[in-house]
Scaffold this motif. Sequence first.
Motif: not given
Length: 158
Positions: A73-82
Amino acid sequence: MTYVVEVESVAPKVLAAVRRQVRPGEVPTAFRTALDGVWAFLRGQPGLRDDGHNVFVYHHTADGPDTGLDVDFGVEVTRLFPPQGLVECVETPTGRAARAVHRGGYSGLPEAHAAIHAWCRQHAETVGAWSMEVYGDWDEDEAKIETTVLYALTARTE
């Protein structure tokens, strides 16, 4: 509603997501706490979200959905993250997929799924290892809500 099913090549999306194991009928109640955690995380990460949509990624198993599915269950984001707590950085699956757009309230989404399955039977296609729902922008007028439903298609052997 009449659905037009099209085949497309799906590109990856980066999501901030929480994974849960749910049965198909549990999705309408399970998603809320998962997305609440994602949105709480995003509020503390300036610039990570830029008008991204909610995306649910269903990972199909050989046992079938009755035993439960892993769902991101997610949300689109702009970049990779830890990762942070339960929120993981997830890249959506890619490849050839059947696509239908559902217009209207979310209670009608099962019809879009059924339309894709019927299309697959009619066109000798086999559903692959994943499916996905990409939720469009919210609107008080349910007729303006669009949700894209995608199903991976297995490679054809012709």
